[in-house]
Every structure is written in structure tokens, then in C-alpha cells.
Design an enzyme around this catalytic site. Structure first.
Site, mmCIF file in Angstrom:
data_model
loop_
_atom_site.group_PDB
_atom_site.id
_atom_site.type_symbol
_atom_site.label_atom_id
_atom_site.label_comp_id
_atom_site.label_asym_id
_atom_site.label_seq_id
_atom_site.Cartn_x
_atom_site.Cartn_y
_atom_site.Cartn_z
ATOM 1 N N ALA A 198 -5.067 -9.088 -7.073
ATOM 2 C CA ALA A 198 -3.702 -8.799 -7.540
ATOM 3 C C ALA A 198 -2.834 -8.736 -6.292
ATOM 4 O O ALA A 198 -3.287 -8.248 -5.246
ATOM 5 C CB ALA A 198 -3.653 -7.473 -8.276
ATOM 6 N N TYR B 38 -4.608 2.037 -9.255
ATOM 7 C CA TYR B 38 -5.343 0.856 -9.753
ATOM 8 C C TYR B 38 -4.417 -0.083 -10.535
ATOM 9 O O TYR B 38 -4.620 -1.297 -10.578
ATOM 10 C CB TYR B 38 -6.545 1.297 -10.588
ATOM 11 C CG TYR B 38 -7.647 0.260 -10.620
ATOM 12 C CD1 TYR B 38 -8.271 -0.147 -9.438
ATOM 13 C CD2 TYR B 38 -8.064 -0.313 -11.812
ATOM 14 C CE1 TYR B 38 -9.280 -1.092 -9.458
ATOM 15 C CE2 TYR B 38 -9.080 -1.254 -11.836
ATOM 16 C CZ TYR B 38 -9.686 -1.641 -10.657
ATOM 17 O OH TYR B 38 -10.672 -2.576 -10.677
ATOM 18 N N LYS C 182 -8.620 -5.649 -15.766
ATOM 19 C CA LYS C 182 -10.022 -5.316 -16.090
ATOM 20 C C LYS C 182 -10.185 -5.028 -17.585
ATOM 21 O O LYS C 182 -11.227 -5.332 -18.165
ATOM 22 C CB LYS C 182 -10.505 -4.108 -15.270
ATOM 23 C CG LYS C 182 -10.664 -4.373 -13.781
ATOM 24 C CD LYS C 182 -11.669 -5.451 -13.463
ATOM 25 C CE LYS C 182 -12.009 -5.522 -11.993
ATOM 26 N NZ LYS C 182 -12.730 -6.756 -11.620
HETATM 27 P P1 NAD Z 1 -14.815 -8.519 -2.229
HETATM 28 O O1 NAD Z 1 -13.489 -8.612 -1.561
HETATM 29 O O2 NAD Z 1 -16.013 -8.601 -1.371
HETATM 30 O O3 NAD Z 1 -14.942 -9.629 -3.378
HETATM 31 C C1 NAD Z 1 -13.837 -10.121 -4.098
HETATM 32 C C2 NAD Z 1 -14.015 -11.622 -4.157
HETATM 33 O O4 NAD Z 1 -13.013 -12.226 -4.983
HETATM 34 C C3 NAD Z 1 -13.899 -12.285 -2.760
HETATM 35 O O5 NAD Z 1 -15.081 -13.001 -2.489
HETATM 36 C C4 NAD Z 1 -12.734 -13.224 -2.922
HETATM 37 O O6 NAD Z 1 -12.890 -14.427 -2.183
HETATM 38 C C5 NAD Z 1 -12.794 -13.502 -4.426
HETATM 39 N N1 NAD Z 1 -11.552 -14.088 -4.927
HETATM 40 C C6 NAD Z 1 -10.304 -13.551 -4.974
HETATM 41 N N2 NAD Z 1 -9.422 -14.471 -5.442
HETATM 42 C C7 NAD Z 1 -10.146 -15.608 -5.699
HETATM 43 C C8 NAD Z 1 -9.830 -16.901 -6.175
HETATM 44 N N3 NAD Z 1 -8.575 -17.252 -6.496
HETATM 45 N N4 NAD Z 1 -10.834 -17.819 -6.318
HETATM 46 C C9 NAD Z 1 -12.099 -17.511 -5.981
HETATM 47 N N5 NAD Z 1 -12.467 -16.294 -5.534
HETATM 48 C C10 NAD Z 1 -11.496 -15.372 -5.372
HETATM 49 O O7 NAD Z 1 -14.773 -7.154 -3.035
HETATM 50 P P2 NAD Z 1 -15.773 -6.526 -4.129
HETATM 51 O O8 NAD Z 1 -15.417 -5.092 -4.182
HETATM 52 O O9 NAD Z 1 -17.175 -6.930 -3.845
HETATM 53 O O10 NAD Z 1 -15.256 -7.153 -5.487
HETATM 54 C C11 NAD Z 1 -16.106 -7.859 -6.388
HETATM 55 C C12 NAD Z 1 -15.823 -7.467 -7.830
HETATM 56 O O11 NAD Z 1 -16.236 -6.127 -8.041
HETATM 57 C C13 NAD Z 1 -14.355 -7.536 -8.233
HETATM 58 O O12 NAD Z 1 -14.269 -8.004 -9.563
HETATM 59 C C14 NAD Z 1 -13.938 -6.084 -8.168
HETATM 60 O O13 NAD Z 1 -12.815 -5.785 -8.982
HETATM 61 C C15 NAD Z 1 -15.202 -5.435 -8.710
HETATM 62 N N6 NAD Z 1 -15.358 -4.000 -8.471
HETATM 63 C C16 NAD Z 1 -15.237 -3.492 -7.221
HETATM 64 C C17 NAD Z 1 -15.383 -2.130 -7.022
HETATM 65 C C18 NAD Z 1 -15.231 -1.537 -5.645
HETATM 66 O O14 NAD Z 1 -15.013 -0.338 -5.547
HETATM 67 N N7 NAD Z 1 -15.370 -2.301 -4.593
HETATM 68 C C19 NAD Z 1 -15.665 -1.283 -8.111
HETATM 69 C C20 NAD Z 1 -15.800 -1.841 -9.388
HETATM 70 C C21 NAD Z 1 -15.633 -3.208 -9.552
#
Ligand code: NAD
Length: 257
Positions: free
Chosen positions: A95, A157, A164
Site C-alpha cells: 500500500a 494498519y 486483507k
Molecule cells: P516482505 O517485504 O518480505 O514481503 C512482501 C513481498 O511483497 C516482497 O517480496 C515484495 O517484493 C512483494 N510485492 C510487493 N508488491 C509487489 C508486486 N507489485 N508484485 C510482486 N510482488 C510484490 O514482507 P513480509 O512481512 O514477509 O510480507 C509477506 C506477506 O505476509 C504479506 O502479505 C504481508 O501482508 C503478510 N503478513 C506480514 C506480517 C508481518 O508482521 N510481517 C504479518 C501478517 C501478514
């Protein structure tokens, strides 16, 4: 024999070694799954290449999930190389920073669209593209990552919570739609983990502390624990589970006061 010997999967969302997608990849690969990885743009290629190059038989492909031509090219390559697909992991979200940081009521139309497109619609587009290869495997497992902010208003958030909520609804609709093809669609709702994406959330450090203070297990979730839960949902151990959101958050979500 390893649990996932002879199975193949694709992982969207590895940015670096702290990525949830990377923890999931390791859990699946340790049980013998052959994996394809995508990276978002040249900026991240080197990182992902460095991480994945040691994984035997793995594939590495570019994919921005807003680009339909790149999605098609990815699944063409996976079809050519793997012949079928058993699992798809969607660990992607985005976002625009100003929209995330602003008061929710100030969310812009464009910011809202971008968050929905990348964080929710992409699951539909990727699942549709994976479907023919999963049918060749006799079925498959699709897994996405979500967060508690989909269900409750979580400070900071903001529009990601709305994206989500849309993702979680898409999981149920996809599960209902694709169940007859033996394709399962689930999500893990993870507690907060310090990753690149998480750093975009204002007050994230406070959020980590709050979760670990309040969660029944009195700590935050570890990346390898998310990997293990993902392994369960992508493996034959969960063949009767679809359309579910599984909390992997040290119990935080069960608490009232
Ligand atoms: P991260 O930054 O390592 O991963 C996010 C990924 O999204 C990155 O690899 C990025 O390249 C990819 N991305 C963003 N825009 C994109 C696009 N246009 N095309 C292709 N890829 C794209 O962070 P993360 O925390 O590992 O996030 C992974 C998932 O887990 C997300 O859906 C996030 O919302 C979810 N999540 C994270 C947490 C947390 O606290 N970190 C908690 C619950 C859920």
C-alpha cells in the site's frame, strides 16, 4: 521419504532472508518440494537469486503481480519446467506509504485501488493462472498471508486492513469455486514479524511489544513457526481443510480484555 517428495510449488513474495515467503520456502524445500520463485523487478533480483541459487532444481522468474503478461510468462515457464503444480504461496502485499500513514478517512482512491490490486486481486489472478497446472497434479493447495487487521481495526494498519479483509473473502470464494477440482485455498494470519513490509507500518515496534505482552504465549511468532504452519497447509496432512484462516500468532487473537 520426505513429506513433499515429487511435489512442486511456486512462491511469490521473497524479498530477502527476513521475508515470510523465504521461511515458508525453506520449510517446503526441507520436505522435498521443488520450488519456483518470483521476484518483483530487477531491484530485488540479486537478493532472491543469492538466496535461492543453492536450492536444487529451483526456478527464478520475474513477476510484478500487477502485470498480466508477466503472470502468464511465469506459469508458462513453470508448466514447461515442472509439468504440473501442487502448491502456490502468495506472500505479497503493498500500500502506498502516505495512505498507510494517513488517518484512514483520508485514504485516496488511487491508494485504495493499488492496495486492493496488489494485496488482494493478485491472489485471484495467480490462482486462475495456476489452475491448469494444479489440475494436472490432481489438485493443489493455495496459501496466502493475512493479518488480524482484516477483522479488527488496528491502529496504523488502515487500508491494508481493508485489503486483507478483501483477501480473506477472496480465499473463501476461491475455495468454494475450486473445491470441486480438489484445489484448496487457505490463509495464515500471522502475528507481527519484523520484515521489510512491516517497516512501512507506523508504530510497528510498539505493535510487536503489545502483541508479545498480550498473547497467551507471551511472545511473538518466529518465522520458522509460520513456515511449519505453511508446510501443514501445503501438505497432504491438511487435505480436508479449505477456505480457512489459520491464526499463527501465539494466541493473540483469542484475547478480549
Ligand atoms: P516482505 O517485504 O518480505 O514481503 C512482501 C513481498 O511483497 C516482497 O517480496 C515484495 O517484493 C512483494 N510485492 C510487493 N508488491 C509487489 C508486486 N507489485 N508484485 C510482486 N510482488 C510484490 O514482507 P513480509 O512481512 O514477509 O510480507 C509477506 C506477506 O505476509 C504479506 O502479505 C504481508 O501482508 C503478510 N503478513 C506480514 C506480517 C508481518 O508482521 N510481517 C504479518 C501478517 C501478514
Amino acid at each position: 521419504m520426505a513429506l513433499l517428495e515429487g511435489k512442486s510449488g511456486i512462491i511469490f513474495g521473497v524479498a530477502n532472508k527476513r521475508s515470510i515467503a523465504w521461511a515458508i520456502a525453506q520449510a517446503l524445500a526441507n520436505e522435498g518440494m521443488r520450488l519456483a520463485f518470483t521476484y518483483q523487478g530487477e531491484r530485488l533480483k540479486e537478493n532472491v537469486q543469492e538466496l535461492t541459487s543453492a536450492m536444487k532444481g529451483s526456478l527464478l522468474l520475474p513477476c510484478d503481480v500487477t502485470n498480466d503478461a508477466e503472470i502468464d510468462a511465469v506459469f508458462k515457464s513453470v508448466g514447461d519446467q515442472f509439468g504440473k503444480l501442487d502448491s502456490l504461496v502468495h506472500s505479497v502485499a503493498f500500500a502506498p506509504r502516505e495512505d498507510l500513514e494517513n488517518e484512514f478517512v483520508k485514504t485516496t482512491r488511487d491508494g485504495f485501488k493499488v492496495a486492493q490490486d496488489i494485496s488482494a486481486y493478485s491472489l485471484v489472478a495467480l490462482t486462475r493462472a495456476a489452475m491448469p497446472l494444479m489440475e494436472k497434479a490432481g489438485g493443489g493447495s493455495v496459501l496466502a498471508m493475512t493479518y488480524y487487521g482484516a477483522e479488527k481495526a488496528v491502529e496504523g494498519y488502515n487500508l491494508m486492513g481493508v485489503a486483507k479483509a478483501s483477501l480473506e473473502a477472496a480465499i473463501r470464494y476461491l475455495a468454494a469455486n475450486l473445491g470441486p477440482k480438489n484445489i484448496r485455498v487457505n490463509a495464515i494470519s500471522a502475528g507481527p514479524v519484523n520484515t521489510l513490509a512491516a517497516r512501512g507500518i507506523k508504530g510497528f515496534t510498539g505493535m510487536l511489544k503489545h502483541h508479545s505482552d498480550k498473547a497467551p504465549l507471551r511472545r511473538n511468532v518466529e518465522l520458522d513457526e509460520i513456515g511449519s504452519a505453511a508446510l501443514f497447509l501445503c501438505s497432504p496432512m491438511s487435505t480436508a481443510i479449505t477456505g480457512e484462516v489459520l491464526f499463527v500468532d501465539c494466541g493473540y487473537n483469542i484475547m478480549g480484555l
